[in-house]
Design a protein around this motif. Structure first.
Motif, PDB file in Angstrom:
ATOM      1  N   GLN A 131       0.971  -1.320   0.067  1.00  0.00           N
ATOM      2  CA  GLN A 131      -0.082  -0.143   0.217  1.00  0.00           C
ATOM      3  C   GLN A 131       0.669   1.180   0.005  1.00  0.00           C
ATOM      4  OE1 GLN A 131      -3.545   0.307   2.351  1.00  0.00           O
ATOM      5  NE2 GLN A 131      -2.791   2.204   3.443  1.00  0.00           N
ATOM      6  N   LEU A 132       1.888   1.236   0.906  1.00  0.00           N
ATOM      7  CA  LEU A 132       2.629   2.526   1.075  1.00  0.00           C
ATOM      8  C   LEU A 132       3.576   2.647  -0.317  1.00  0.00           C
ATOM      9  CD1 LEU A 132       4.112   2.176   4.608  1.00  0.00           C
ATOM     10  CD2 LEU A 132       2.642   3.781   3.936  1.00  0.00           C
ATOM     11  N   ALA A 133       3.875   1.495  -1.073  1.00  0.00           N
ATOM     12  CA  ALA A 133       4.699   1.428  -2.167  1.00  0.00           C
ATOM     13  C   ALA A 133       3.763   2.227  -3.248  1.00  0.00           C
ATOM     14  CB  ALA A 133       5.187   0.233  -2.880  1.00  0.00           C
ATOM     15  N   SER A 134       2.508   1.791  -3.213  1.00  0.00           N
ATOM     16  CA  SER A 134       1.534   2.261  -4.266  1.00  0.00           C
ATOM     17  C   SER A 134       1.254   3.997  -4.031  1.00  0.00           C
ATOM     18  CB  SER A 134       0.129   1.743  -4.242  1.00  0.00           C
ATOM     19  OG  SER A 134      -0.504   1.701  -2.937  1.00  0.00           O
ATOM     20  N   GLN A 135       1.622   4.447  -2.895  1.00  0.00           N
ATOM     21  CA  GLN A 135       1.218   5.765  -2.525  1.00  0.00           C
ATOM     22  C   GLN A 135       2.687   6.533  -2.873  1.00  0.00           C
ATOM     23  OE1 GLN A 135       0.050   5.211   1.603  1.00  0.00           O
ATOM     24  NE2 GLN A 135      -2.117   5.490   0.835  1.00  0.00           N
ATOM     25  N   GLY A 136       3.663   5.900  -3.473  1.00  0.00           N
ATOM     26  CA  GLY A 136       4.928   6.590  -3.835  1.00  0.00           C
ATOM     27  C   GLY A 136       5.870   6.554  -2.712  1.00  0.00           C
ATOM     28  N   PHE A 137       5.854   5.604  -1.678  1.00  0.00           N
ATOM     29  CA  PHE A 137       7.089   5.361  -0.797  1.00  0.00           C
ATOM     30  C   PHE A 137       8.112   4.562  -1.180  1.00  0.00           C
ATOM     31  CE2 PHE A 137       3.867   7.345   1.872  1.00  0.00           C
ATOM     32  CZ  PHE A 137       4.569   7.880   3.062  1.00  0.00           C
ATOM     33  N   PHE A 138       9.102   4.551  -0.651  1.00  0.00           N
ATOM     34  CA  PHE A 138      10.304   3.546  -0.909  1.00  0.00           C
ATOM     35  C   PHE A 138      10.698   2.771   0.432  1.00  0.00           C
ATOM     36  CE2 PHE A 138      10.564   6.444  -4.639  1.00  0.00           C
ATOM     37  CZ  PHE A 138      11.027   5.388  -5.775  1.00  0.00           C
TER      38      PHE A 138
END
Length: 809
Positions: free
Chosen positions: A517-524
């Motif tokens: 979910q965080l990766a889909s929100q642009g997180f690394f």
């Protein structure tokens, strides 16, 4: 670790090519990471031939140059301009022909080309010793034996060492293979099993060792046999310290060592030959003719061979004389006791030191030497005297002199071999295939593992002490398998699998859900070091020095404790990226924190998030927006909602690393602290832009998610109605106050309250602000009428006016 193939062949006669031998060593567990070529003369004298100087006349345009004609055995003679003062007609000389590559002392290459020197053509070069790499002389050209045939290749005349050097990625457990002898021992077992080649392992003979005269006795006293279980020494008198012979220099150069002098080179030679570290002391510098192996008081000063003064620990084992320390045992020599060009007598040491003690000392002083590398992992305690005799005989042969004392061997308690019982059934179960019993016995014998007794069910074995990694049945089975060959174990055609009934709330599953979910929100995602510096404690009053989990043997002061917070390691990553022009960051990390309390040590799982800079990359069709507190709040809420944890309580934050922030919790369990990082903390990392940080207590999140009941209901058939209020409020009123009052006023039909505009400033009274709030009203069983909606809105207005002093604009 580097292993010379030519050196290896001194122990084992084999004609296998290096590549094939490398493959076998890799199969045996000694992984070959690369094979390099070594030449004692770089370039191998390729292109150098024997020439005869036919004529030699003065250069017309240069006083120091001569014009020669040289016969190199071809149809045409060469004209070569030469500047050497000793060139003369009739000489046999080495000639570098056109196209030949020569190398300087630093390894730089230069090619011989046709050219003109002061107007005269030159078609080659007559070489000096140093230009060929055959010596250091540059006084003139090298004059060869007049009996040599013209045109003969120099590579056939001079003794040039050509070698293949294996780079072995040695695993820490294989202390037995830290020498050419150890590798040869493994190779012998591999050859026997692979190609049924039964070769003899050739060991250097020491049968000629004897004492000439007992003219120089130096006593040995060991104060702590736990730290030095075995200590041997001998004196050698009448030696001459000079350069080593070419064959020793070539062996050492091949494995990357720089020759120093014959005594030091021999100790290094035996170290890499047999795996036994040695140390030579100048006997004249040993006060009181006594060597004492002991520890010294804490803080004692000692200058090591690199001229660095070090403070000793009370646990460091030292080699001392009657007055002073001379050497850090098993690690590094002293600056004032070693062999010099004036040394004529030496005390030669060979010992077995406690591996743990050596490792701690080496790490304490940040010293990593060939000797400590071997002592730390455990050498063979039974070759201590043999290696000493081998080195002594080499010294006498190369440096002259005579053995002038008896060999002193202080070994009060013998280190015993390991007794292991091997079951044939267990061997078959672990390997997955039944290996013939005779094959097992042959493999074990080839590895120096003695078979004491044989029964129908297994073997009674004695494992030599130098195999300190083979002390259990499973270790023995591993030895059998690596020599038998992993590639020789057949793969079954049957695929077995079992289905595990695991909960969907397993830690790794929830991590994957939230990570995706965080990766889909642009997180690394980042992974930072759990080791950190104790200096970070000063950045927060929440962290206590007494709660640090300290390393016993830290790699450095900056990595000496386990982290108590994920914030600082994350800010290191933020700072690193910002310093490389990566200003817009969204990072997250799953990790643990570590704490030492009176009742014991504890570790807790966390999820941390870091936001700084813009929400997204700059676009031509959209204005840039900075990441702010409310954006982080949305990320935090969406994370909790994904796990079904939406009904949480909001409270003021109590963590001083935040300048602003809030805490979300359910009951007494805290879920997350998030907000804006304090500027004082950011300044420590050289960060000038705002950083937002969220710290989830992942242990609590998982526990609550497991017990959270998810309820499903039908989607309502009847429409929802939206109504808006523009409320004039005091500055201290929050949206939370409005939401709470609204939900208490209408608990059944009011589904959602949302703030969609905030205004402060012009045309408003001082201390006031305007909130635009929307209300979603819905009846799941019927369509609402205007009368019902108006009644609800009137009640909301009345309560806002009464409880908050609100006014409709």
């Amino acid at each position: 670790m580097k292993i010379s193939y030519n050196w290896l062949k001194q122990f084992l006669k084999t004609d296998w090519p290096a590549e094939k031998t490398g493959e076998l060593l890799t199969d045996l567990g000694l992984e070959i990471e690369g094979i390099d070529s070594y030449q004692s003369v770089k370039g191998g004298l390729e292109g150098i031939v024997v020439g005869e100087v036919l004529t030699c006349i003065q250069h017309p345009n240069a006083d120091r140059l001569k014009i020669t004609t040289v016969n190199i055995g071809t149809d045409e003679t060469l004209q070569i301009v030469c500047g050497a003062p000793n060139v003369a007609a009739g000489q046999k000389v080495p000639v570098a022909t056109i196209g030949t590559t020569l190398y300087t002392e630093t390894g730089e290459a230069w090619k011989i080309k046709k050219g003109k020197i002061r107007g005269e053509e030159s078609h080659g070069m007559i070489c000096a010793e140093d230009e060929l790499g055959l010596g250091k002389s540059h006084d003139g050209i090298m004059v060869l034996d007049e009996k040599l045939e013209v045109g003969a290749l120099a590579a056939d005349i001079f003794d040039i060492e050509n070698d293949d050097v294996f780079e072995i990625g040695l695993t820490p457990n294989r202390a037995d293979a830290m020498s050419h002898f150890g590798v040869a021992r493994d190779l012998k077992a591999g050859l026997l099993q692979t190609d049924d080649i039964n070769t003899e392992l050739i060991t250097p003979s020491v049968s000629s060792f004897h004492v000439e005269r007992r003219s120089l006795k130096i006593g040995v006293e060991v104060e702590d046999y736990n730290l030095a279980p075995r200590y041997c020494g001998i004196t050698i008198s009448g030696i001459k310290v000079e350069d080593s012979p070419a064959w020793i220099q070539n062996r050492l150069k091949a494995i990357g060592l720089t020759p120093k002098n014959n005594i030091v080179d021999i100790t290094n030679y035996v170290l890499h030959e047999l795996g036994q570290p040695l140390h030579a002391f100048d006997a004249a510098k040993i006060s009181g003719n006594k060597v004492i192996v002991k520890t010294l008081p804490e803080g004692t000063k000692f200058t090591t061979l690199d001229d660095v003064e070090r403070e000793l620990s009370a646990d460091d084992l030292m080699i001392c004389d009657a007055e002073k320390p001379m050497c850090i045992a098993g690690v590094f020599g002293g600056a004032h006791s070693g062999v010099s060009e004036n040394t004529t007598s030496i005390f030669l040491e060979s010992a077995y030191f406690n591996p743990v003690s050596v490792r701690k000392t080496a790490k304490r002083h940040a010293l990593n030497t060939d000797a400590s590398f071997r002592f730390e992992r455990g050498i063979d305690p039974n070759i201590t005297d043999y290696a000493l005799k081998r080195a002594a005989l080499l010294i006498i042969d190369i440096a002259g002199g005579e053995i002038s004392s008896d060999l002193m061997d202080s070994y009060p308690k013998k280190i015993e071999d390991f007794q292991v019982r091997l079951s044939f059934d267990n061997t078959a179960k672990l390997i997955g295939e039944e290996i013939p019993k005779e094959t097992i016995k042959r493999i074990l014998s080839s590895l120096d593992i003695k078979v004491n007794n044989v029964t129908e069910t297994g073997l009674g074995l004695t494992v030599p002490a130098y195999r300190n990694d083979v002390q259990r049945e499973a270790d023995v089975i591993e030895e059998i398998l690596r020599v038998y060959g992993y590639n020789n174990i057949a793969t079954t055609e049957k695929l077995n699998a079992s289905i595990s009934n695991t909960s969907k709330f397993e830690d790794y599953k929830l991590q994957n859900v939230i990570g995706n979910q965080l990766a889909s929100q642009g997180f690394f995602e980042i992974l930072s070091n759990s080791l950190t510096t104790p200096k970070y404690i000063a950045l927060s009053e929440q962290l206590k020095e007494e709660h640090n989990v300290e390393m016993l043997n830290p790699l450095s002061n900056d990595l000496s404790v386990m982290r108590q917070s994920l914030l600082f390691s994350g800010l290191e990553a933020v700072s690193y990226n910002i310093n490389r022009k990566r200003d817009d960051l969204k990072l997250f990390e799953f990790g643990k924190t570590y704490h030492s309390y009176n009742e014991g040590r504890e570790e807790y799982k966390h999820l941390s998030m870091f936001l700084t800079g813009n929400k997204s990359n700059l676009r031509w069709n959209a204005p840039s927006q900075k990441s702010d507190f409310f954006y982080l709040k949305g990320i935090v809420n969406s994370t909790l909602e994904r796990l079904g944890l939406s009904q949480h309580k909001v409270s003021p934050i109590k963590n001083d690393v935040f300048s602003e922030g809030i805490t979300l919790s359910i009951g007494k369990k805290k879920l997350v602290d998030f907000g804006i990082v304090n500027k004082k903390v950011l300044k420590h990392f050289g960060i000038s832009q705002e950083v937002l940080y969220a710290d989830f207590n992942w242990d609590n999140v998982i526990d609550l998610a497991k017990h959270n009941e998810i309820k499903y209901k039908d989607i309502p058939k009847y429409p929802e109605v939206r109504r808006d209020f523009a409320l004039l409020l005091n500055d201290d009123v929050t949206f939370e106050d409005i939401d709470k009052i609204a939900m208490q006023t209408e608990k059944q039909l009011l589904k959602d309250v949302d703030l969609f505009d905030v205004y402060q400033g012009k045309n408003l009274p001082k201390g006031k602000k305007s909130y635009a709030v929307s209300f979603m009203i819905q009846d799941e069983h019927k369509t609402l009428t205007d009368k019902q909606i108006d009644k609800i809105m009137n009640k909301l207005q009345a309560n806002f006016e009464k409880q908050l002093g609100a006014e409709l604009r």
